[in-house]
Scaffold this active site. Structure first.
Site, PDB file in Angstrom:
ATOM      1  N   GLY A  54     -51.615 -41.175 -11.206  1.00 38.77           N
ATOM      2  CA  GLY A  54     -51.717 -40.033 -11.793  1.00 38.77           C
ATOM      3  C   GLY A  54     -50.606 -39.136 -12.183  1.00 38.77           C
ATOM      4  O   GLY A  54     -49.644 -39.361 -11.634  1.00 38.77           O
ATOM      5  N   SER A  55     -50.647 -38.634 -13.466  1.00 41.85           N
ATOM      6  CA  SER A  55     -49.510 -37.820 -13.676  1.00 41.85           C
ATOM      7  C   SER A  55     -49.455 -36.397 -12.907  1.00 41.85           C
ATOM      8  O   SER A  55     -50.516 -36.252 -12.162  1.00 41.85           O
ATOM      9  CB  SER A  55     -49.309 -37.295 -15.398  1.00 41.85           C
ATOM     10  OG  SER A  55     -49.248 -38.494 -15.898  1.00 41.85           O
ATOM     11  N   GLY A  56     -48.418 -35.701 -12.790  1.00 43.59           N
ATOM     12  CA  GLY A  56     -48.454 -34.574 -12.055  1.00 43.59           C
ATOM     13  C   GLY A  56     -47.576 -34.656 -10.747  1.00 43.59           C
ATOM     14  O   GLY A  56     -47.557 -33.793  -9.707  1.00 43.59           O
ATOM     15  N   HIS A  57     -47.047 -35.848 -10.608  1.00 44.43           N
ATOM     16  CA  HIS A  57     -46.454 -36.100  -9.283  1.00 44.43           C
ATOM     17  C   HIS A  57     -44.802 -36.461  -9.633  1.00 44.43           C
ATOM     18  O   HIS A  57     -44.228 -36.929  -8.905  1.00 44.43           O
ATOM     19  CB  HIS A  57     -46.776 -37.371  -8.462  1.00 44.43           C
ATOM     20  CG  HIS A  57     -48.511 -37.379  -8.158  1.00 44.43           C
ATOM     21  ND1 HIS A  57     -49.061 -36.466  -7.806  1.00 44.43           N
ATOM     22  CD2 HIS A  57     -49.212 -38.142  -8.637  1.00 44.43           C
ATOM     23  CE1 HIS A  57     -50.264 -36.681  -7.581  1.00 44.43           C
ATOM     24  NE2 HIS A  57     -50.548 -37.616  -8.205  1.00 44.43           N
ATOM     25  N   LYS A 105     -50.826 -46.596  -4.374  1.00 42.38           N
ATOM     26  CA  LYS A 105     -51.088 -45.831  -3.514  1.00 42.38           C
ATOM     27  C   LYS A 105     -52.464 -45.819  -3.215  1.00 42.38           C
ATOM     28  O   LYS A 105     -53.641 -46.095  -4.042  1.00 42.38           O
ATOM     29  CB  LYS A 105     -50.535 -44.466  -3.867  1.00 42.38           C
ATOM     30  CG  LYS A 105     -49.181 -44.540  -4.285  1.00 42.38           C
ATOM     31  CD  LYS A 105     -48.986 -43.236  -4.558  1.00 42.38           C
ATOM     32  CE  LYS A 105     -49.086 -42.269  -5.728  1.00 42.38           C
ATOM     33  NZ  LYS A 105     -49.149 -43.208  -7.035  1.00 42.38           N
ATOM     34  N   ASP A 110     -57.128 -45.500  -7.981  1.00 45.19           N
ATOM     35  CA  ASP A 110     -56.024 -46.357  -7.969  1.00 45.19           C
ATOM     36  C   ASP A 110     -56.083 -47.746  -7.721  1.00 45.19           C
ATOM     37  O   ASP A 110     -56.167 -48.754  -8.329  1.00 45.19           O
ATOM     38  CB  ASP A 110     -54.585 -45.756  -7.216  1.00 45.19           C
ATOM     39  CG  ASP A 110     -54.329 -44.648  -7.822  1.00 45.19           C
ATOM     40  OD1 ASP A 110     -53.126 -44.395  -8.447  1.00 45.19           O
ATOM     41  OD2 ASP A 110     -54.919 -43.393  -7.406  1.00 45.19           O
ATOM     42  N   HIS A 219     -52.723 -34.260  -4.542  1.00 46.06           N
ATOM     43  CA  HIS A 219     -53.642 -34.115  -5.683  1.00 46.06           C
ATOM     44  C   HIS A 219     -54.182 -32.691  -5.759  1.00 46.06           C
ATOM     45  O   HIS A 219     -55.190 -32.470  -6.159  1.00 46.06           O
ATOM     46  CB  HIS A 219     -54.782 -35.078  -5.763  1.00 46.06           C
ATOM     47  CG  HIS A 219     -54.252 -36.534  -5.897  1.00 46.06           C
ATOM     48  ND1 HIS A 219     -54.012 -37.262  -4.959  1.00 46.06           N
ATOM     49  CD2 HIS A 219     -53.708 -37.119  -7.160  1.00 46.06           C
ATOM     50  CE1 HIS A 219     -53.372 -38.493  -5.380  1.00 46.06           C
ATOM     51  NE2 HIS A 219     -53.315 -38.394  -6.715  1.00 46.06           N
TER      52      HIS A 219
END
Lengths: 333, 212
Positions: A54-57, A105, A110, A219
């Site tokens: 995911g984006s945001g990491h 991950k 995922d 998350h």
């Protein structure tokens, strides 16, 4: 919600456009579907290393695309795994004929999407192998959960495996190396605040002024346990204890100590925590031989940190020290 | 009542509206035990499916279901994309070659969808997932079919059972998906996946009830 954004549904596209502009010497971005690849074309005979999530990491994973690390990164929507078509197209884009390793991950979405992509890539004649990273000791019993999450250990695996692929290791060798790193690395995280996912518009959970969450993932999901806030040294010990006992790490071990910020914690606090972590390890006879401190696998603007320990040997040290040139990690070149 | 491809297109359009109306509710359920993306992801995927159906204009039931499946798989990501995508893909295969679906075809499609879901997600009843709504719904649908119900009756029974299954997820401790990391703290919250599944069954039942 206070964020520097235009429209929650355009955050990933607009961020990728900015990243492409800022790092035009290192990366190229595809927008349909979304993926990031190295600026230079794949080298014939080199195993491609791909990761995603995911984006945001940020800077994970796009910030780790470049010489000595990843060949491609597939960013999903915020906190959502990428889709199989992203992974397939990126896999094709980086295949130099020697196959591609997917570093995944361990989160249900995922794993499902990467599995689907790998099946389809294999059907198209590309050799694909996958390693699932699951280093989070906060998740105890895999019989009753989806298994341990992949967290900070992923950054270290990507650096080390990327170096081996750069040096010419074949697909079976990079896969075995990635599994070995995963078997030698453990992490645990904590949060002082939640984060706010742009499309949700409000914090995922709320924490009181004097509370903290122990055992969070990346998350914004709540952790295992909520408890009164403690001083930094106590927090460090609370995270390090289960990590050291899990592998277990023992007196005489050489390790890489990685103190990671979740996005909203300043470096002054991370260095403070790092100092105590090294001290605690020294008391246990564990020698920190390599270190990394900073925001490398984050959870948007969450305040908090995670600690990761990797047991080192000479091979892992030399691969860690090998040159790397990416947006977020750069040395030796 | 028989369902043709146009009826299934109508179903997806209506389900997309229902999910859009419940987007925030699903995000809030997911915030409590997950990562707050379920409502957003389903909303995005179904909007894409609606657009794709308009563009491709499939007519056979299996083609409609397959178009929805591939769109969800390629647009959603997360766990919901592959899980709902697989369910629709298996349902499509189960009704291959049929211009219209009668009650027994619908039940066969639901059975195939659930088998796909379980194969992909490996969740068992009681794990606090979509399966906890899907399983009771399928059992009720099969029971109603055996008892001689038509499609309207079959789907009404399935929708009631899906909602009961959804409510029954509240006290459960999650063992699959991201909620499982919470351990005992996941109890006391309704599962967002079971909720979107119950909404799907209720949408099917409501549409069937209004069909001529």
């Amino acid at each position: 919600m206070k964020k520097i954004i235009n429209d929650p549904s355009k955050v990933v596209d607009e961020a990728l456009a900015g990243m492409a502009a800022a790092h035009a010497d290192l990366i190229r971005v595809s927008y349909d579907p979304h993926y990031i690849v190295r600026a230079e074309p794949p080298r014939s005979g080199k195993v491609g290393i791909l990761s995603g999530g995911g984006s945001g990491h940020e800077p994970m994973h796009g910030g780790f695309v470049g010489f000595g690390m990843l060949d491609a990164a597939c960013p999903g929507a915020v906190f959502t795994s990428p889709t199989p078509d992203q992974v397939i197209d990126a896999t094709k884009a980086i295949d130099g004929g020697a196959g591609v390793l997917h570093i995944v991950k361990n989160y249900t979405g995922d794993v499902l999407n990467f599995e689907t992509a790998a099946e389809l890539a294999l059907a198209e004649g590309i050799s694909v192998e996958a390693v699932v990273i699951d280093d989070d000791v906060a998740v105890k019993d895999s019989l009753f959960t989806a298994g341990r999450r992949g967290v900070g250990g992923t950054v270290l695996a990507e650096k080390i495996v990327g170096a081996a692929a750069e040096a010419g290791a074949d697909l079976a060798a990079v896969k075995a190396l990635c599994e070995r790193v995963n078997a030698s690395v453990r992490s645990m995280g904590m949060a002082l605040t939640s984060c706010t996912v742009p499309h949700a518009g409000k914090p995922t959970f709320s924490l009181g002024e004097s509370e903290m969450e122990i055992g969070i993932g990346i998350h914004g999901e709540p952790g295992r346990e909520r408890m009164p806030l403690e001083p930094a040294n106590a927090i460090v010990e609370r995270l390090l204890g289960p990590i050291v006992e899990d592998l277990p790490f023992a007196s005489g071990d050489q390790v890489l100590l990685f103190v990671n910020g979740m996005g909203g914690t300043p470096l002054i606090e991370l260095y403070l925590a790092y100092g105590h972590a090294e001290h605690v390890l020294a008391e246990r006879g564990i020698t920190v031989q390599r270190r990394l401190v900073g925001n490398y696998i984050t959870s948007l603007e969450m305040q908090g940190m995670s600690i990761t320990l990797l047991k080192l040997d000479d091979e892992l040290v030399s691969l860690w020290d090998a040159p790397v040139q990416t947006a977020a990690l750069r040395w030796g070149r | 009542m028989r369902v043709n491809g146009a009826g299934l297109v109508q179903l997806i359009n209506r389900y997309a509206e229902v999910v859009a109306e419940n987007r925030t509710y699903l995000i809030e359920l997911d915030s409590a035990i997950g990562d707050a993306d379920h409502g957003e992801n389903l909303d995005r995927g179904l909007k894409a499916a609606v657009a794709k159906l308009e563009e491709v204009a499939p007519t056979a039931p299996s083609d409609v279901l397959k178009t929805v499946a591939t769109t969800l798989i390629s647009k959603v990501g997360g766990a919901a994309g592959p899980l709902y995508g697989t369910a629709f893909l298996r349902a499509s295969a189960a009704v291959q070659g049929k211009p219209e679906l009668e009650a027994s075809d619908i039940v066969a499609a639901l059975r195939a969808a659930q088998d796909g879901l379980v194969a992909r997600g490996k969740a068992e009843p009681g794990d606090k997932t979509m399966v906890d709504a899907w399983g009771p719904a399928l059992t009720a649908a099969e029971g109603a079919l055996l008892a001689g119900s038509d499609a309207v009756g079959v789907l009404a029974a399935a929708a009631d059972a899906a909602e009961a299954g959804m409510r029954a997820t509240v006290p459960l401790v999650a063992r699959k998906g991201r909620a499982s990391y919470l351990g005992p703290r996941s109890a006391g919250h309704q599962d967002p996946g079971a909720t979107s599944t119950a909404l799907l069954f209720r949408t099917m039942a409501d549409l069937a009830a209004t069909c001529p």
